[in-house]
Design an enzyme around this catalytic site. Structure first.
Site, PDB file in Angstrom:
ATOM      1  N   ASP A 192     -26.505  -9.272 -24.729  1.00  0.00           N
ATOM      2  CA  ASP A 192     -26.021  -8.929 -26.075  1.00  0.00           C
ATOM      3  C   ASP A 192     -24.544  -8.506 -26.045  1.00  0.00           C
ATOM      4  O   ASP A 192     -24.180  -7.547 -25.368  1.00  0.00           O
ATOM      5  CB  ASP A 192     -26.915  -7.775 -26.581  1.00  0.00           C
ATOM      6  N   HIS A 365     -26.606  -1.420 -30.974  1.00  0.00           N
ATOM      7  CA  HIS A 365     -26.202  -2.290 -29.870  1.00  0.00           C
ATOM      8  C   HIS A 365     -25.389  -1.535 -28.827  1.00  0.00           C
ATOM      9  O   HIS A 365     -24.659  -0.603 -29.149  1.00  0.00           O
ATOM     10  CB  HIS A 365     -25.364  -3.448 -30.405  1.00  0.00           C
TER      11      HIS A 365
END
Lengths: 544, 544
Positions: A192, A365
């Site tokens: 990610d 995130h």
């Protein structure tokens, strides 16, 4: 020579490898995630976008499994579009499976598709692949990454993640599993990249609870919290603060109510029985005893928050003394609508609390320090940054290089690019054709760039249609009919002038072939409009 | 009873008191700034917006002076629109006057208007007002705020400012003057609220030089820097770094070249004679010896940077090895276009340096600690936050309250609201009608909300026009002509079905009055389109 493993991120120009990825070895394909993209501001009239999976259409029987990392729309939202074509089984953790089940049911596909509920820590085989889901923390419970043992080596896919040591569900990421993968030797890490431009370490979800605690402590009147309907962890935090401060919680918006019910049934939300009340009940209680949760954190005008800001909700209105918390990140492209909502809510006398002023939201995130930890925990031979735009992938790739992964072992690619892996090589292959598939009303994929360009031009300068009757002699008969929208309102003078122009033009060219005449007519009209307005609307002439 | 002083921020719903403010006492009015606003994403087709000064139109002879704080477009851009009506003298510092002069010349107004060049530190009278411009630091040289002694007391207007101790032009803000105002007693402070959501102190412009130093030191190839054409301080910094690193500087884009020439002539840019070269010359030099400055930091597709990103510039192209610096803040609403440009430039192999990763830009506006200092330096009785959206003004007002200014002495208002001041009272008066004046091509103010709503609908779903010939009997004659854009491409089946529908409808209703029939016709067509596409384009029927 042994076969190569192919990894193919699918989608358009947006985030790469985010919504859908195919992993292919000989005649077997597994898919990771099938999500939707949200349209950008200039994709006019588009509802949402699904990944272009044309690449799969002549290989449908090769697809052996569809794996999901978590339940957010950008990872599960297009599942029905794919599962109309693919009959392979789905694998997802319980909460994610709950979201998927609803979608399959709505599309009438739930009877045809086998939905396997898996747990982090499971190990199962799909053809020549061995799949090991492992727990990761994000802003929704029950997230997993995948270890995928393939004939060429072990691939690790992070899913959406942050290294949160104190997530709301009390289940931190599985560091041990990542280290164990590393001991086995990881051929390729896919990770990610969303926050590759953000230094440091993303704050834990728990830090939001502290901010809520402060805001709830100060609030004298009602508290209204806006977040995403799927943000189960945040809903849990709001419920906790509501309970601690002796308030009751009303939930508005169908999607959020449905999600709360499902997550509670599956045990992912822990809310005392009598905490949640109906909105009508809440309206009769003293303001200081009420919390209301709503959707619309992105300022969507038709959402509950949007309607509240503009005073258009028939069940609820914002009053001076209300405290309103926008507990979500503004998705890029929504800044203007969110800022308008904030302005409007202040205008109505509410105290508005939002990310810029108080930490009522943290990112789901990983930031750069977490990215470094992941790479050094896993120590992959090859590195494939995913989940982000090209700018984020590029920064993530540069970061991996700083950590010692050789430049040539890192592939920063765009969607549709085929990555070919063997046990000791990574090659960036050809790019397959493809792009966005626009969903617009009932139409899936019929809207192309040309229609969007037309809409752009219409939005810019409107249209003008003239319907003109001509006699056999090529002269104007009667007066033309004009239809126009999206330009200034023309006065009678304008129309008289235009009709005169058309008459003169027909006197000269009226006998020309109709196709040619239509073209000259449209140019005549365009020129006349431009000379009096400086604008170039779309012009059409109908000759009769 | 003595008269009241009226302060009226003019404009639409955007930033308040930013683009234009009127200060009125009995039959005298002075104006501060006349700038433009940039359209938001849903103001389709609008070039720019000017403040609504209808309030002034029946008081034009009362306007005694038009004062300008600095030369940015949002403060001077609409000067010609106002000066077509107002014949009062303009007062501006030399650089600002340079920008204004160009605009008046273009509008053919330079002979009619007296443009008085003033200096920070001057004191002059305009009717019953005494005006004292004082130096402030911002991101363009020659900025001033104004002390305005009025019959009811001293008003201090900050202009756009930051408390930069080391600005590029070496001229820090005039703290002493602010303290002196304070000693005299300040009735009302009007202050820039842009960064009211930003904690701390805005970094000095000099910190950008350090970032440039690092990037210039690392760059092996060409360096291309994008910024605003009016950002004279930034251009100076780029010139300095270029000189120190033995490069030459080429400047592309007419507006930036013009500004560089004017600022150099006026002594606001200090650039060695042979540093600046032509682009054609730069292209023949080794890449490591070249810096290029360009416009397009907001990702505008027609700007130099936009053309470079999409490979559409005929004079220049981006090559692998180029270092590209985006040295400007992304204006809210432009995030998507800027992010696309960054992605595209990475795609072309350039190294892109931007605000998120390196400090190649700092804000030109004060942060919260500076705001506190300004308030405590000036110690006003009344406080009027300006320059920002309602959210920023609200936060600025709350901050002033924390510093001890009583709640009732702070007015957070929207544009068009009349603030009435006496020596010991502040009242929020009525709100005058007014809003945005849209400039669209040659049209100023003719475009209203209705046209914008039409454009929105056209952008969303396109249009469909049917031209239908009917016989005397009310039956369809021949086949209708259809014109449509911005919807899916319809097949022949669709058109045949629609024509059948129209025929059936005319059989039933063909004898109805034409107006009514037109309405039924449009409904028939809309329903048919909706049933086959799920979309509702704008439909018009022409009956003949």
């Amino acid at each position: 020579m042994s076969a190569k493993l192919r990894i193919i991120p699918l989608g358009g120009l947006g985030e790469i490898g985010k919504n859908m990825t195919a992993i292919e070895y000989e005649d077997e394909i597994i898919i990771i995630d099938v999500g939707i993209m949200f349209p950008e501001n200039d994709m006019l009239g588009i509802d949402y976008i699904i990944p272009d999976f044309e690449y799969l259409l002549d290989k449908l029987d090769k697809v052996k499994a569809v794996l999901f990392t978590h339940g957010h729309e950008d990872h599960v939202g297009a599942v029905s579009h794919l599962m109309k074509h693919v009959k392979a089984p789905i694998y997802a953790t319980p909460l994610t499976a709950g979201f998927i089940q609803v979608k399959l049911q709505r599309a009438g596909l739930h009877k045809d598709i086998r939905l396997n509920v898996i747990q982090a820590g499971d190990v199962f085989d799909v053809g020549s692949f061995t799949i090991e889901p492992f727990h990761m923390a994000h802003s929704i419970p029950d997230c997993v990454g995948f270890g995928i043992t393939t004939p060429v080596g072990l691939i690790v896919h992070s899913g959406d993640y942050k290294f949160d040591h104190t997530p709301i569900d009390g289940w931190p990421p599985d560091f041990a599993k990542l280290a164990e993968f590393s001991q086995r030797g990881v051929l390729c890490l896919m990770a990610d990249s969303t926050n590759a431009e953000r230094d440091g370490w993303t704050p834990t979800e728990v830090s939001v609870s502290a901010a809520f605690e402060e805001v709830f402590g100060d609030a004298k009147g009602r508290i209204i919290v806006a977040s995403f309907a799927s943000h189960i962890s945040r809903i849990q935090q709001v419920a906790n603060a509501t309970y601690r401060h002796g308030r009751k919680l009303a939930i508005t918006g169908r999607s959020m109510r449905d999600n709360v019910k499902m997550a509670t049934d599956l045990g992912y939300l822990d809310v005392p029985n009598d905490l949640i009340i109906e909105l009508e009940q809440a309206k009769k209680m003293p303001p200081s005893k009420v919390t209301i949760m709503a959707t619309g954190s992105q300022g969507e005008p038709t959402s509950v928050m949007g309607r509240l800001a503009y005073g258009r909700d028939h069940r609820l209105s914002v009053e001076p003394g209300d405290t309103i918390i926008l507990s979500a990140h503004t998705i890029p492209g929504n800044e203007e609508t969110v800022t308008r909502i904030i302005n409007r809510l202040f205008q109505r006398g509410a105290l508005v609390i939002y990310e810029a002023m108080t930490h009522v939201h943290v990112s789901g995130h990983a930031s750069r320090e977490e990215m470094k930890l992941l790479i050094n925990l896993v120590r992959p031979k090859f590195f494939l940054p995913v989940h982000g735009e090209l700018r984020h992938l590029t920064q993530h790739g540069r970061l991996a290089e700083e950590l010692g992964i050789p430049h040539q072992n890192i592939a920063v690619v765009e969607n549709g690019t085929i990555i070919e892996l063997t046990a000791d090589s990574l090659e960036v292959g050809q790019r397959i054709p493809g792009g966005y598939i626009y969903v617009d009303g009932d139409s899936v994929g019929d809207i192309g760039r040309k229609v969007l360009r037309d809409r752009e031009r219409l939005a810019e300068s409107g249209y003008f249609v003239a319907s003109i009757s001509m006699g056999k002699n090529g002269k104007l008969q009667g007066k033309p009919d004009y239809v126009t929208r999206g330009i200034v309102n023309f006065e009678a003078d304008f129309y008289n002038g235009l009709t005169e122009n058309i008459e003169t033009m027909l006197d000269r060219h009226g006998q020309k072939p109709k196709d040619h005449l239509k073209q000259i007519m449209e140019e005549t009209i365009s020129r006349f409009i431009y000379s009096s307005t400086g604008k170039r609307p779309m012009v059409s002439a109908i000759l009769q």
